[in-house]
Design an enzyme around this catalytic site. Structure first.
Site, PDB file in Angstrom:
ATOM      1  N   HIS A  64      -8.414   4.674  -3.249  1.00  0.00           N
ATOM      2  CA  HIS A  64      -7.868   4.781  -4.811  1.00  0.00           C
ATOM      3  C   HIS A  64      -8.974   5.753  -5.184  1.00  0.00           C
ATOM      4  O   HIS A  64     -10.244   5.881  -4.993  1.00  0.00           O
ATOM      5  CB  HIS A  64      -7.852   3.549  -5.043  1.00  0.00           C
ATOM      6  CG  HIS A  64      -7.184   3.228  -6.603  1.00  0.00           C
ATOM      7  ND1 HIS A  64      -8.093   3.945  -7.733  1.00  0.00           N
ATOM      8  CD2 HIS A  64      -6.280   2.944  -7.089  1.00  0.00           C
ATOM      9  CE1 HIS A  64      -7.231   3.714  -8.813  1.00  0.00           C
ATOM     10  NE2 HIS A  64      -6.180   3.302  -8.530  1.00  0.00           N
ATOM     11  N   ASP A  75     -13.838  -2.449  -1.747  1.00  0.00           N
ATOM     12  CA  ASP A  75     -13.027  -2.235  -2.922  1.00  0.00           C
ATOM     13  C   ASP A  75     -11.891  -3.465  -2.637  1.00  0.00           C
ATOM     14  O   ASP A  75     -10.938  -3.312  -1.819  1.00  0.00           O
ATOM     15  CB  ASP A  75     -12.289  -0.945  -3.028  1.00  0.00           C
ATOM     16  CG  ASP A  75     -11.119  -0.942  -4.213  1.00  0.00           C
ATOM     17  OD1 ASP A  75     -10.723  -1.991  -4.558  1.00  0.00           O
ATOM     18  OD2 ASP A  75     -10.751   0.253  -4.448  1.00  0.00           O
ATOM     19  N   GLN A  94      -7.018  -4.954  -4.426  1.00  0.00           N
ATOM     20  CA  GLN A  94      -5.600  -5.580  -3.743  1.00  0.00           C
ATOM     21  C   GLN A  94      -5.980  -6.527  -2.888  1.00  0.00           C
ATOM     22  O   GLN A  94      -4.802  -7.042  -2.391  1.00  0.00           O
ATOM     23  CB  GLN A  94      -5.105  -4.324  -3.163  1.00  0.00           C
ATOM     24  CG  GLN A  94      -4.698  -3.032  -3.792  1.00  0.00           C
ATOM     25  CD  GLN A  94      -3.553  -3.352  -4.868  1.00  0.00           C
ATOM     26  OE1 GLN A  94      -2.699  -4.165  -4.961  1.00  0.00           O
ATOM     27  NE2 GLN A  94      -3.647  -2.549  -5.997  1.00  0.00           N
ATOM     28  N   LYS A 110      -5.078  -7.628 -11.672  1.00  0.00           N
ATOM     29  CA  LYS A 110      -4.228  -7.750 -10.345  1.00  0.00           C
ATOM     30  C   LYS A 110      -4.432  -9.126  -9.856  1.00  0.00           C
ATOM     31  O   LYS A 110      -3.946  -9.464  -8.714  1.00  0.00           O
ATOM     32  CB  LYS A 110      -4.740  -6.789  -9.274  1.00  0.00           C
ATOM     33  CG  LYS A 110      -4.566  -5.268  -9.854  1.00  0.00           C
ATOM     34  CD  LYS A 110      -5.171  -4.188  -9.025  1.00  0.00           C
ATOM     35  CE  LYS A 110      -5.310  -2.851  -9.673  1.00  0.00           C
ATOM     36  NZ  LYS A 110      -4.160  -2.162  -9.623  1.00  0.00           N
ATOM     37  N   CYS A 159      -2.427   6.891  -7.600  1.00  0.00           N
ATOM     38  CA  CYS A 159      -4.211   7.176  -7.511  1.00  0.00           C
ATOM     39  C   CYS A 159      -4.698   7.467  -6.119  1.00  0.00           C
ATOM     40  O   CYS A 159      -5.647   7.059  -5.948  1.00  0.00           O
ATOM     41  CB  CYS A 159      -4.847   6.233  -8.363  1.00  0.00           C
ATOM     42  SG  CYS A 159      -4.306   5.952  -9.895  1.00  0.00           S
TER      43      CYS A 159
END
Ligand code: PMP
Length: 413
Positions: free
Chosen positions: A129, A207, A210, A233, A371
């Site tokens: 991303h 990261d 998600q 999220k 993104c």
């Protein structure tokens, strides 16, 4: 672990927790398939935030009056919940930020500027991303470091075979997404960490934007150095996120923003820093949002990972072959392990037309590059459509998506 004797929660009860699911769009029941962009918020989160504003608005850490003490307890209580949620070894390791983007920028600035010299290497992946790419480009420009990339295979997986050749004594940081927001690929985090630790002494940033809504996370067991994620999220509000960092690293890092709350003492000439986590939280933070995130974490725990994972796996297994059977549909990636996230293209139809036509059916998806411009370029695409499911979605909604795509094909033929 949940007791196997517990009855499975009813789908209707799970959905009733989310007020937005009862609304209509263009006269049709909303089919919300844009969960990778942001998840819906359960009433418990809205109520927690409303309660703070309606019954106890106050600033934190400063006042001794009742409202200030209550607000401080609620804000710090949310931190405790998040610390337990990711199995942090202390509450000082949980920094509240605005989101994944700010968490990564914090590491790039507060850790990276002191740690990197010209020629040092930062290893990223081809599926980042932009939030886990551009902060490192800025750091590269400031320090003379070099960016390197783990390639993505045609199946949308990381090419782990290339990894040992990309790691060496110059590698100071390896950063990767646990779950790709465009491909749904669940990267083999434990295997990646093992290989990195075997070949270099670089730090590891994951990261988790998600990941944290799909499966439980244990930062200690994973043996990483930083984890970044966003509240919105994870069924929580926007404007709040988390950086978990290994305590020894956070202790050694200078603050990245100055102001109230992050200091211990201040003279006109200089200042000394507050202890963790406050050293990294300058100024009045997003108090209501942190409280909302605490409620979101509690909601996830009450719902239970077993329910969330079972429903999401079932939706993925149901939707994937249905999408694969749409004439001409090209699905990006085919990873063995994936979250219920599907980016796709239809022949001769621009993704934004897919999104606009589905919207007339009440179906919300995302279109564009999500993104991830370099990843789209890797697949020779300038855009795609993306349908992303959460545990509150249903098989019926997957059927409606398919009917919608059928209509798109008929109308654009
Ligand atoms: N990384 C990934 C994998 C994401 O999906 C996102 C959000 N789309 C981000 C980082 C950035 O998160 P935020 O915009 O909440 O800061």
């Amino acid at each position: 672990m949940e007791s196997p004797t517990l009855a499975k929660p009813k789908e209707s009860a799970l959905r009733a927790a989310f007020p937005v699911l009862s609304r209509k769009v263009h006269g049709k029941p909303l089919v919300y398939l844009d969960n990778a962009a942001t998840t819906l918020k359960p009433a418990a989160v809205l109520d927690a935030m409303d309660h703070y504003y309606r019954h106890g608005t106050a600033n934190i850490h400063r006042g001794i009056h009742t409202l200030a003490e209550e607000a401080t307890a609620a804000y710090e209580g949310a931190r405790d919940r998040v610390a337990a949620f990711v199995r942090a070894s202390s509450r000082g390791e949980i920094l509240f930020t605005r989101g994944t983007t700010e968490s990564i920028n914090l590491v790039a600035q507060a850790w990276g500027r002191g740690a990197l010299k010209p020629g040092d290497e930062i290893l990223l992946t081809g599926m980042e991303h932009h939030a886990n790419l551009v902060p490192w480009q800025l750091l590269r420009d400031a320090t003379g470091a070099v960016l390197r990339e783990i390639p993505v295979t045609e199946a949308g997986e990381l090419d782990l075979g290339a990894l040992p050749g990309l790691l060496g004594e110059r590698t100071k940081l390896v950063a990767f997404p646990w779950v790709s927001n465009a491909l749904g690929t669940v990267n083999p985090a434990a295997e990646l960490v093992r290989l990195v630790r075997q070949h270099c002494g670089g730090k590891i940033l994951v990261d988790g934007a998600q990941a944290v809504s799909h499966f439980p996370v244990d930062v200690g067991a994973l043996d990483i150095d930083f984890l970044a994620f966003s509240g919105h999220k994870l069924y929580g509000p926007t404007g709040i996120g988390v950086l978990w960092g290994r305590e020894s690293l956070l202790e050694a890092m200078p603050p990245w923003q100055g102001g109230g709350d992050m200091i211990k003492t201040v003279t006109f000439e200089s200042a000394s820093w507050n202890e963790l986590p406050h050293k990294f939280e300058a100024g009045t933070p997003a108090i209501a949002e942190a409280i909302g995130l605490g409620a979101a974490v509690a909601f996830v725990e009450e719902t239970g990972w077993e329910t969330i994972r079972e429903r999401e796996n079932e939706l993925r297994r149901y939707a994937e072959p249905l999408l694969g059977a749409v004439p001409g549909l090209r699905l990006l990636g085919a990873a063995g392990e994936r979250a219920p996230v599907f980016s796709f293209n239809l022949p001769g139809v621009h993704p934004s037309d897919i999104g606009a036509l589905l919207d007339t059916e009440g179906i919300a998806i995302r279109t564009g590059t999500h993104c991830t411009m370099p990843l789209h370029a890797r697949f020779g695409l300038s855009a795609s459509a993306r349908a992303s499911f959460a545990f509150y979605n249903t098989r019926h909604e997957a059927d409606l998506l398919l009917q919608g795509l059928d209509k798109v094909l008929r109308l654009t033929r």
